[in-house]
Design a protein around this motif. Structure first.
Motif, PDB file in Angstrom:
ATOM      1  N   ARG A 170     -39.017  17.067  23.340  1.00  0.00           N
ATOM      2  CA  ARG A 170     -40.478  17.046  23.429  1.00  0.00           C
ATOM      3  C   ARG A 170     -41.146  16.629  22.123  1.00  0.00           C
ATOM      4  NH1 ARG A 170     -39.654  21.378  27.409  1.00  0.00           N
ATOM      5  NH2 ARG A 170     -40.612  20.714  29.356  1.00  0.00           N
ATOM      6  N   GLN A 171     -40.366  16.085  21.195  1.00  0.00           N
ATOM      7  CA  GLN A 171     -40.943  15.524  19.977  1.00  0.00           C
ATOM      8  C   GLN A 171     -40.926  13.997  20.007  1.00  0.00           C
ATOM      9  OE1 GLN A 171     -42.386  17.694  17.877  1.00  0.00           O
ATOM     10  NE2 GLN A 171     -41.687  19.209  19.387  1.00  0.00           N
ATOM     11  N   THR A 172     -40.099  13.427  20.863  1.00  0.00           N
ATOM     12  CA  THR A 172     -39.986  11.971  20.944  1.00  0.00           C
ATOM     13  C   THR A 172     -40.053  11.521  22.401  1.00  0.00           C
ATOM     14  OG1 THR A 172     -37.566  12.065  21.062  1.00  0.00           O
ATOM     15  CG2 THR A 172     -38.556  11.834  18.870  1.00  0.00           C
ATOM     16  N   ASN A 173     -40.307  10.263  22.577  1.00  0.00           N
ATOM     17  CA  ASN A 173     -40.347   9.668  23.912  1.00  0.00           C
ATOM     18  C   ASN A 173     -39.273   8.597  24.007  1.00  0.00           C
ATOM     19  OD1 ASN A 173     -41.241   8.938  26.519  1.00  0.00           O
ATOM     20  ND2 ASN A 173     -42.416   7.235  25.654  1.00  0.00           N
ATOM     21  N   ARG A 174     -38.267   8.857  24.819  1.00  0.00           N
ATOM     22  CA  ARG A 174     -37.280   7.812  25.109  1.00  0.00           C
ATOM     23  C   ARG A 174     -37.841   6.884  26.181  1.00  0.00           C
ATOM     24  NH1 ARG A 174     -32.341  10.364  27.614  1.00  0.00           N
ATOM     25  NH2 ARG A 174     -34.010  11.501  28.620  1.00  0.00           N
ATOM     26  N   ARG A 175     -37.569   5.606  26.033  1.00  0.00           N
ATOM     27  CA  ARG A 175     -37.926   4.654  27.076  1.00  0.00           C
ATOM     28  C   ARG A 175     -36.857   3.583  27.141  1.00  0.00           C
ATOM     29  NH1 ARG A 175     -42.268   0.107  25.535  1.00  0.00           N
ATOM     30  NH2 ARG A 175     -41.399  -0.581  23.527  1.00  0.00           N
ATOM     31  N   ILE A 176     -36.721   2.979  28.321  1.00  0.00           N
ATOM     32  CA  ILE A 176     -35.774   1.888  28.508  1.00  0.00           C
ATOM     33  C   ILE A 176     -36.582   0.630  28.769  1.00  0.00           C
ATOM     34  CG2 ILE A 176     -33.894   0.983  29.924  1.00  0.00           C
ATOM     35  CD1 ILE A 176     -32.998   3.866  30.364  1.00  0.00           C
ATOM     36  N   VAL A 177     -36.342  -0.393  27.956  1.00  0.00           N
ATOM     37  CA  VAL A 177     -37.118  -1.625  28.013  1.00  0.00           C
ATOM     38  C   VAL A 177     -36.250  -2.778  28.495  1.00  0.00           C
ATOM     39  CG1 VAL A 177     -38.570  -0.798  26.123  1.00  0.00           C
ATOM     40  CG2 VAL A 177     -36.647  -2.340  25.625  1.00  0.00           C
ATOM     41  N   LEU A 178     -36.931  -3.856  28.886  1.00  0.00           N
ATOM     42  CA  LEU A 178     -36.240  -5.084  29.275  1.00  0.00           C
ATOM     43  C   LEU A 178     -35.865  -5.837  27.999  1.00  0.00           C
ATOM     44  CD1 LEU A 178     -35.385  -6.911  31.667  1.00  0.00           C
ATOM     45  CD2 LEU A 178     -37.594  -8.077  31.402  1.00  0.00           C
ATOM     46  N   ALA A 179     -34.577  -5.869  27.688  1.00  0.00           N
ATOM     47  CA  ALA A 179     -34.113  -6.530  26.462  1.00  0.00           C
ATOM     48  C   ALA A 179     -33.972  -8.028  26.645  1.00  0.00           C
ATOM     49  CB  ALA A 179     -32.779  -5.926  26.025  1.00  0.00           C
ATOM     50  N   SER A 180     -33.607  -8.460  27.863  1.00  0.00           N
ATOM     51  CA  SER A 180     -33.464  -9.885  28.164  1.00  0.00           C
ATOM     52  C   SER A 180     -33.574 -10.078  29.661  1.00  0.00           C
ATOM     53  CB  SER A 180     -32.121 -10.422  27.654  1.00  0.00           C
ATOM     54  OG  SER A 180     -31.041  -9.701  28.229  1.00  0.00           O
ATOM     55  N   ARG A 181     -33.958 -11.263  30.067  1.00  0.00           N
ATOM     56  CA  ARG A 181     -34.080 -11.542  31.503  1.00  0.00           C
ATOM     57  C   ARG A 181     -32.692 -11.793  32.091  1.00  0.00           C
ATOM     58  NH1 ARG A 181     -39.170 -11.371  32.477  1.00  0.00           N
ATOM     59  NH2 ARG A 181     -40.702 -12.188  30.984  1.00  0.00           N
ATOM     60  N   PRO A 182     -32.336 -11.064  33.165  1.00  0.00           N
ATOM     61  CA  PRO A 182     -31.015 -11.264  33.761  1.00  0.00           C
ATOM     62  C   PRO A 182     -30.850 -12.673  34.314  1.00  0.00           C
ATOM     63  CG  PRO A 182     -32.041  -9.236  34.562  1.00  0.00           C
ATOM     64  CD  PRO A 182     -33.101  -9.999  33.831  1.00  0.00           C
ATOM     65  N   HIS A 183     -29.674 -13.219  34.135  1.00  0.00           N
ATOM     66  CA  HIS A 183     -29.304 -14.467  34.794  1.00  0.00           C
ATOM     67  C   HIS A 183     -28.274 -14.108  35.846  1.00  0.00           C
ATOM     68  CE1 HIS A 183     -28.732 -18.768  35.350  1.00  0.00           C
ATOM     69  NE2 HIS A 183     -27.426 -18.573  35.287  1.00  0.00           N
ATOM     70  N   GLY A 184     -28.701 -14.073  37.093  1.00  0.00           N
ATOM     71  CA  GLY A 184     -27.849 -13.532  38.135  1.00  0.00           C
ATOM     72  C   GLY A 184     -27.966 -12.023  38.158  1.00  0.00           C
ATOM     73  N   ALA A 185     -26.845 -11.341  38.347  1.00  0.00           N
ATOM     74  CA  ALA A 185     -26.860  -9.883  38.408  1.00  0.00           C
ATOM     75  C   ALA A 185     -27.184  -9.297  37.036  1.00  0.00           C
ATOM     76  CB  ALA A 185     -25.517  -9.361  38.892  1.00  0.00           C
ATOM     77  N   PRO A 186     -28.038  -8.268  36.975  1.00  0.00           N
ATOM     78  CA  PRO A 186     -28.323  -7.626  35.682  1.00  0.00           C
ATOM     79  C   PRO A 186     -27.059  -7.002  35.098  1.00  0.00           C
ATOM     80  CG  PRO A 186     -29.901  -6.945  37.372  1.00  0.00           C
ATOM     81  CD  PRO A 186     -28.809  -7.670  38.071  1.00  0.00           C
ATOM     82  N   THR A 187     -27.007  -6.963  33.772  1.00  0.00           N
ATOM     83  CA  THR A 187     -25.920  -6.294  33.064  1.00  0.00           C
ATOM     84  C   THR A 187     -26.523  -5.271  32.112  1.00  0.00           C
ATOM     85  OG1 THR A 187     -25.862  -7.817  31.178  1.00  0.00           O
ATOM     86  CG2 THR A 187     -24.601  -8.446  33.142  1.00  0.00           C
TER      87      THR A 187
END
Length: 349
Positions: A5-22
């Motif tokens: 409760r002191q920080t906020n984790r988030r998951i961002v789009l690092a790169s656009r998938p080409h085909g299936a996401p990895t």
């Protein structure tokens, strides 16, 4: 990893998938916990919904909504608890349906939030499932576009998924003969034994097309489409005159990077639409039916209270496991509605 409760984790789009996401297309970050100002509230994510449409948002191809930007928090529906509030309409401890995306906490000015109360709080995650967007999609797509009549044959793709499982059950409530399509024997047994489908067929079976023809001996009146690909190719010849095809997704094509191999099926589709006077209609549930959500919620809540609907969730614990779960969902590894349990259900002390 539990919420800090002191920080906020988030998951961002690092790169656009080409085909299936990895896994490399996603990146986890940590930020300082935001502080709500006047008229704002701080939301703590408890449940996060994973849905196939998110794959489209990761592409920069033209669509009905802008694509996610690189380094932007991945989008997604959430069920959250109000952690702090400086907003007159919300207080600490309120449960809300929100759109906070893949993160532990989010600031909001209250716009678009739906306060949750009553029976739904017995299963808050259902606000992301059968009493939320997937249920809304199933209800409106089947009843408004499919318009099933008693005795008609309804075929449902992805029959044990969040949308398809409800489409089939609603069709049974309406007195239809329901044939589901799913991937694997276990899912097919579940569709028949628990969901009450008349039959469910494994699309991986080499004789799938022949089995579909045998179990739809009088043709198909309504096909609820969310898959596309080879499944649609098997369904199309069996459609009856004036058949209806609601289209809410085409998951078989979401990771495609080139046109599919094989003959061009477009002339056959165009011919069938003309000769059989088929109604093929795509729809975006929030844009086309948002004004009818209350109608859906009243009826679905009644069916749930009466025990007429079953709903299976595929629960994954931990925000850090969202990328792997999302990749698996697009590969059909899930069994039911995929939800991430981001945190416990108690507000901060």
């Amino acid at each position: 990893m539990p919420q800090d409760r002191q920080t906020n984790r988030r998951i961002v789009l690092a790169s656009r998938p080409h085909g299936a996401p990895t896994a490399a297309d996603f990146r986890e970050e940590a930020q300082h916990l935001p502080t709500p100002g006047q008229g704002q509230l701080l939301l703590r994510t408890v449940w996060l919904s994973l849905d196939p449409y998110m794959r489209g948002r990761m592409s920069d191809a033209p669509s009905y909504v802008p694509p996610l930007a690189i380094n932007e928090t991945i989008c997604g529906g959430t069920v959250s608890i109000v952690e702090q509030s400086h907003h007159a309409d919300f207080k600490s401890g309120d449960w809300v349906l929100s759109y906070s995306g893949w993160q532990d906490f989010a600031l909001s000015d209250g716009s678009g939030l739906v306060k949750l109360s009553g029976p739904v709080l017995q299963h808050p995650s259902w606000a992301l499932g059968m009493l939320g967007m997937p249920g809304f999609t199933a209800y409106m797509g089947l009843l408004d576009i499919g318009n099933p009549q008693p005795g008609e044959t309804v075929v449902v793709a992805a029959a044990t998924g969040a949308v398809g499982s409800l489409v089939g059950q609603i069709a049974k409530i309406k007195g239809c003969h329901v044939v589901g399509i799913a991937g694997g024997a276990a899912k097919c047994r579940y569709a028949e034994d628990v969901l009450g489908f008349d039959r469910c067929l494994d699309h991986r079976d080499p004789n799938f097309a022949q089995q579909l023809s045998r179990h739809c001996s009088e043709g198909i009146d309504v096909y609820f489409e969310s898959v596309g690909g080879a499944v649609f190719n098997a369904v199309l010849p069996l459609m009856n005159t004036r058949g209806r095809i609601p289209v809410c997704g085409l998951i078989a094509d979401y990771n495609r990077t080139a046109p599919s191999a094989g003959p061009d099926q477009l002339p056959l589709l165009q011919s069938a639409i003309l000769r059989k006077r088929l109604r093929v209609q795509g729809f975006i549930i929030t844009q086309d039916y948002g004004h009818r959500f209350d109608e859906f919620f009243r009826q679905m809540s009644q069916w749930v209270a009466q025990g007429r609907l079953q709903f299976r969730e595929d629960i994954v614990d931990g925000l850090d496991n969202a990328p792997e779960a999302f990749i698996g969902m697009l590969e059909g590894k899930n069994f039911g509605k995929v939800v991430i349990r981001v945190a416990g259900d108690k507000p901060a002390p």
